[in-house]
Scaffold this motif. Structure first.
Motif, mmCIF file in Angstrom:
data_model
loop_
_atom_site.group_PDB
_atom_site.id
_atom_site.type_symbol
_atom_site.label_atom_id
_atom_site.label_comp_id
_atom_site.label_asym_id
_atom_site.label_seq_id
_atom_site.Cartn_x
_atom_site.Cartn_y
_atom_site.Cartn_z
ATOM 1 N N GLY A 14 -41.262 -2.132 -0.278
ATOM 2 C CA GLY A 14 -42.703 -2.441 0.313
ATOM 3 C C GLY A 14 -42.969 -3.756 0.554
ATOM 4 N N VAL A 15 -41.895 -4.700 0.694
ATOM 5 C CA VAL A 15 -42.098 -6.149 0.923
ATOM 6 C C VAL A 15 -41.626 -6.705 2.208
ATOM 7 C CG1 VAL A 15 -42.222 -6.416 -1.506
ATOM 8 C CG2 VAL A 15 -39.985 -6.792 -0.090
ATOM 9 N N GLU A 16 -42.277 -7.701 2.780
ATOM 10 C CA GLU A 16 -41.595 -8.394 3.671
ATOM 11 C C GLU A 16 -40.405 -9.006 3.242
ATOM 12 O OE1 GLU A 16 -42.371 -12.399 6.393
ATOM 13 O OE2 GLU A 16 -44.236 -11.450 5.513
ATOM 14 N N CYS A 17 -39.202 -8.850 4.184
ATOM 15 C CA CYS A 17 -38.136 -9.490 3.856
ATOM 16 C C CYS A 17 -37.478 -10.326 4.868
ATOM 17 C CB CYS A 17 -37.062 -8.098 3.650
ATOM 18 S SG CYS A 17 -35.425 -8.567 2.982
ATOM 19 N N ALA B 227 -29.390 -22.477 -4.097
ATOM 20 C CA ALA B 227 -29.026 -22.229 -5.401
ATOM 21 C C ALA B 227 -27.728 -21.994 -5.504
ATOM 22 C CB ALA B 227 -29.727 -20.672 -5.764
ATOM 23 N N TRP B 228 -27.055 -21.559 -4.530
ATOM 24 C CA TRP B 228 -25.437 -21.190 -4.815
ATOM 25 C C TRP B 228 -24.403 -22.327 -4.492
ATOM 26 C CZ3 TRP B 228 -28.887 -17.137 -4.133
ATOM 27 C CH2 TRP B 228 -28.913 -16.223 -5.062
ATOM 28 N N MET B 229 -25.011 -23.393 -3.961
ATOM 29 C CA MET B 229 -24.304 -24.621 -3.359
ATOM 30 C C MET B 229 -23.754 -25.215 -4.666
ATOM 31 S SD MET B 229 -26.662 -26.094 -0.215
ATOM 32 C CE MET B 229 -26.678 -25.103 1.269
ATOM 33 N N ASP B 230 -22.813 -26.259 -4.225
ATOM 34 C CA ASP B 230 -21.948 -27.208 -5.201
ATOM 35 C C ASP B 230 -23.098 -28.224 -5.703
ATOM 36 O OD1 ASP B 230 -21.790 -29.324 -3.425
ATOM 37 O OD2 ASP B 230 -20.102 -28.561 -2.650
ATOM 38 N N GLU B 231 -22.807 -28.709 -6.926
ATOM 39 C CA GLU B 231 -23.618 -29.814 -7.298
ATOM 40 C C GLU B 231 -24.103 -30.890 -6.369
ATOM 41 O OE1 GLU B 231 -26.416 -31.310 -10.047
ATOM 42 O OE2 GLU B 231 -25.658 -29.161 -10.030
ATOM 43 N N GLN B 232 -23.188 -31.466 -5.605
ATOM 44 C CA GLN B 232 -23.453 -32.528 -4.820
ATOM 45 C C GLN B 232 -24.529 -31.911 -3.845
ATOM 46 O OE1 GLN B 232 -22.615 -35.584 -4.825
ATOM 47 N NE2 GLN B 232 -23.860 -35.938 -3.083
ATOM 48 N N HIS B 233 -24.629 -30.794 -3.287
ATOM 49 C CA HIS B 233 -25.535 -30.384 -2.294
ATOM 50 C C HIS B 233 -26.972 -30.191 -2.829
ATOM 51 C CE1 HIS B 233 -22.087 -29.582 0.515
ATOM 52 N NE2 HIS B 233 -22.893 -29.746 1.373
ATOM 53 N N ILE B 234 -26.896 -29.559 -4.125
ATOM 54 C CA ILE B 234 -28.085 -29.415 -4.941
ATOM 55 C C ILE B 234 -28.742 -30.982 -5.360
ATOM 56 C CG2 ILE B 234 -29.019 -28.873 -7.145
ATOM 57 C CD1 ILE B 234 -26.731 -26.438 -7.167
ATOM 58 N N LYS B 235 -27.862 -31.763 -5.559
ATOM 59 C CA LYS B 235 -28.398 -33.053 -5.820
ATOM 60 C C LYS B 235 -29.182 -33.636 -4.406
ATOM 61 C CE LYS B 235 -27.376 -37.661 -7.264
ATOM 62 N NZ LYS B 235 -28.442 -38.318 -6.591
ATOM 63 N N GLU B 236 -28.543 -33.471 -3.365
ATOM 64 C CA GLU B 236 -29.343 -33.881 -2.213
ATOM 65 C C GLU B 236 -30.404 -33.302 -1.711
ATOM 66 O OE1 GLU B 236 -25.971 -33.323 0.748
ATOM 67 O OE2 GLU B 236 -24.721 -34.835 -0.232
ATOM 68 N N VAL C 219 -33.221 -18.165 -9.490
ATOM 69 C CA VAL C 219 -32.523 -17.599 -8.119
ATOM 70 C C VAL C 219 -31.404 -16.883 -8.358
ATOM 71 C CG1 VAL C 219 -32.061 -17.682 -5.715
ATOM 72 C CG2 VAL C 219 -34.151 -18.555 -6.523
ATOM 73 N N ARG C 220 -30.453 -17.871 -8.942
ATOM 74 C CA ARG C 220 -28.900 -17.227 -9.239
ATOM 75 C C ARG C 220 -29.025 -16.272 -10.366
ATOM 76 N NH1 ARG C 220 -27.974 -22.988 -8.967
ATOM 77 N NH2 ARG C 220 -28.285 -23.038 -11.186
ATOM 78 N N LYS C 221 -29.772 -16.370 -11.294
ATOM 79 C CA LYS C 221 -29.547 -15.224 -12.165
ATOM 80 C C LYS C 221 -30.430 -13.821 -11.536
ATOM 81 C CE LYS C 221 -31.279 -14.087 -16.785
ATOM 82 N NZ LYS C 221 -32.441 -14.323 -17.897
ATOM 83 N N ARG C 222 -31.125 -13.856 -10.736
ATOM 84 C CA ARG C 222 -31.896 -12.754 -10.281
ATOM 85 C C ARG C 222 -30.888 -12.219 -8.956
ATOM 86 N NH1 ARG C 222 -36.964 -14.854 -10.256
ATOM 87 N NH2 ARG C 222 -36.585 -15.838 -8.086
ATOM 88 N N GLY C 223 -30.328 -13.049 -8.456
ATOM 89 C CA GLY C 223 -29.399 -12.956 -7.189
ATOM 90 C C GLY C 223 -30.289 -12.851 -5.914
ATOM 91 N N TYR C 224 -31.413 -13.344 -5.913
ATOM 92 C CA TYR C 224 -32.360 -13.110 -4.870
ATOM 93 C C TYR C 224 -33.695 -14.063 -5.017
ATOM 94 C CZ TYR C 224 -34.575 -9.604 -7.259
ATOM 95 O OH TYR C 224 -35.295 -8.642 -8.225
ATOM 96 N N ASP C 225 -34.379 -14.392 -3.961
ATOM 97 C CA ASP C 225 -35.623 -15.154 -4.459
ATOM 98 C C ASP C 225 -37.007 -14.248 -3.988
ATOM 99 O OD1 ASP C 225 -37.350 -17.278 -4.921
ATOM 100 O OD2 ASP C 225 -37.140 -18.155 -2.963
ATOM 101 N N VAL C 226 -37.951 -14.393 -4.892
ATOM 102 C CA VAL C 226 -39.141 -13.684 -4.573
ATOM 103 C C VAL C 226 -40.483 -14.794 -4.793
ATOM 104 C CG1 VAL C 226 -40.724 -12.053 -5.453
ATOM 105 C CG2 VAL C 226 -38.315 -11.717 -5.958
#
Length: 172
Positions: free
Chosen positions: A51-54, A101-110, A131-138
């Motif tokens: 029942g949410v926008e996705c 959230a699932w990118m490597d550390e270099q992309h996260i730093k950028e 986000v990584r722990k849940r597997g999705y973003d809300v």
């Protein structure tokens, strides 16, 4: 464009509409990105089941681009939603956390380096971990976020002047 079939004249509006030649172009683009085809059924299922926008999106050329969108009520329009297929938002924190959230550390730093100055880097990292722990973003909606998204949607991927980028940074 008219002769090539990319646009057709609209007798009702006395303007132009997208033409049939774009169907082939769209199909070719869709086939080049298999994730786009796979996203549709999943996005609709999640929207109806919860029942949410996705929204399904990808990152390309420094922008998050919406590739599919679903409303929990499939008979309703996009009214009240800022999202639409093709919507583009710059990959600047906090936007893009679900992709980054699932990118490597270099992309996260950028990504973190692009955060407006008043953002707390520790909070942004915690958001990526969640986000990584849940597997999705809300995202919970509120009036302020809706107004900000409406304002941001006006730009829809257009380059921003330095002055406009500074103003957006202050809002974030």
């Amino acid at each position: 464009l008219l002769d090539a079939g990319y646009v057709v004249r609209s007798p009702r509006t006395k303007g132009y509409l997208l033409g049939p030649a774009l169907i082939a172009a769209g199909r070719a683009a869709e086939l080049a990105f298999p994730a786009v085809r796979m996203a549709g059924p999943t996005v609709r299922h999640v929207a109806q089941e919860h029942g949410v926008e996705c929204v399904a999106s990808i990152i390309e050329n420094g922008f998050i681009t919406v590739i599919d969108w679903a409303n929990p009520n499939p008979t309703s329009s996009h009214a009240g939603s800022w999202s639409h297929v093709g919507q583009r938002v710059p990959v600047v924190p906090p936007f893009g956390a679900v992709q980054v959230a699932w990118m490597d550390e270099q992309h996260i730093k950028e990504w973190l380096d692009r955060a407006p100055p008043h953002n707390n880097i520790a909070d942004l990292r915690a958001a990526l971990d969640a986000v990584r722990k849940r597997g999705y973003d809300v995202q919970s909606e509120n009036d302020s976020l809706a107004r900000f998204r409406d304002a941001l949607a006006i730009f829809d991927g257009k380059p921003l002047s330095e002055e406009m980028q500074d103003a957006i940074d202050l809002l974030m």
